[in-house]
Motif scaffolding. Sequence first.
Motif, short mmCIF file in Angstrom:
data_model
loop_
_atom_site.label_atom_id
_atom_site.label_comp_id
_atom_site.label_asym_id
_atom_site.label_seq_id
_atom_site.Cartn_x
_atom_site.Cartn_y
_atom_site.Cartn_z
N GLN A 1 0.83 -1.21 0.00
CA GLN A 1 0.00 0.00 0.00
C GLN A 1 0.86 1.26 0.00
N ARG B 1 4.09 5.63 -5.65
CA ARG B 1 4.06 5.65 -7.12
C ARG B 1 3.05 6.67 -7.63
N LYS B 2 1.91 6.78 -6.96
CA LYS B 2 0.89 7.76 -7.36
C LYS B 2 1.41 9.18 -7.20
N LYS B 3 2.19 9.43 -6.15
CA LYS B 3 2.74 10.76 -5.92
C LYS B 3 3.75 11.15 -7.00
N ARG B 4 4.44 10.16 -7.56
CA ARG B 4 5.47 10.44 -8.56
C ARG B 4 4.88 10.78 -9.91
N LYS B 5 3.64 10.45 -10.14
CA LYS B 5 3.00 10.71 -11.46
C LYS B 5 2.49 12.10 -11.58
N ARG C 1 2.35 1.72 -3.50
CA ARG C 1 1.34 2.25 -4.44
C ARG C 1 1.15 3.74 -4.22
N ALA C 2 1.07 4.14 -2.97
CA ALA C 2 0.89 5.57 -2.65
C ALA C 2 2.08 6.39 -3.15
#
Length: 82
Positions: A72, A78-82, A75-76
């Motif tokens: 988790q 990776r979302k911040k890097r986009k 995933r969090a």
Amino acid sequence: MNLNNYTLDRFEGEYAIFLKRPEETEQLIIHCSEYSELLSEGDIVAISYDNGVYTIQRQAEETNAQQTKIEQMMRALRKKRK
């Protein structure tokens, strides 16, 4: 007999390196020939030592919960890097 929880941090040659939970700053190094449990890095285990013999029990529920928590967090991130 003293029972403590550890995380299997890594293998170095024929040795398993465990970190005492929850701080994971204290190491316990055990030769792989001294236990028979099949373990993977990241496993949480209960270790006791009595009369020169280690007893290691994999804590499946704790290991799975920790792996889910890490997934988790990844995933969090990776979302911040986009």
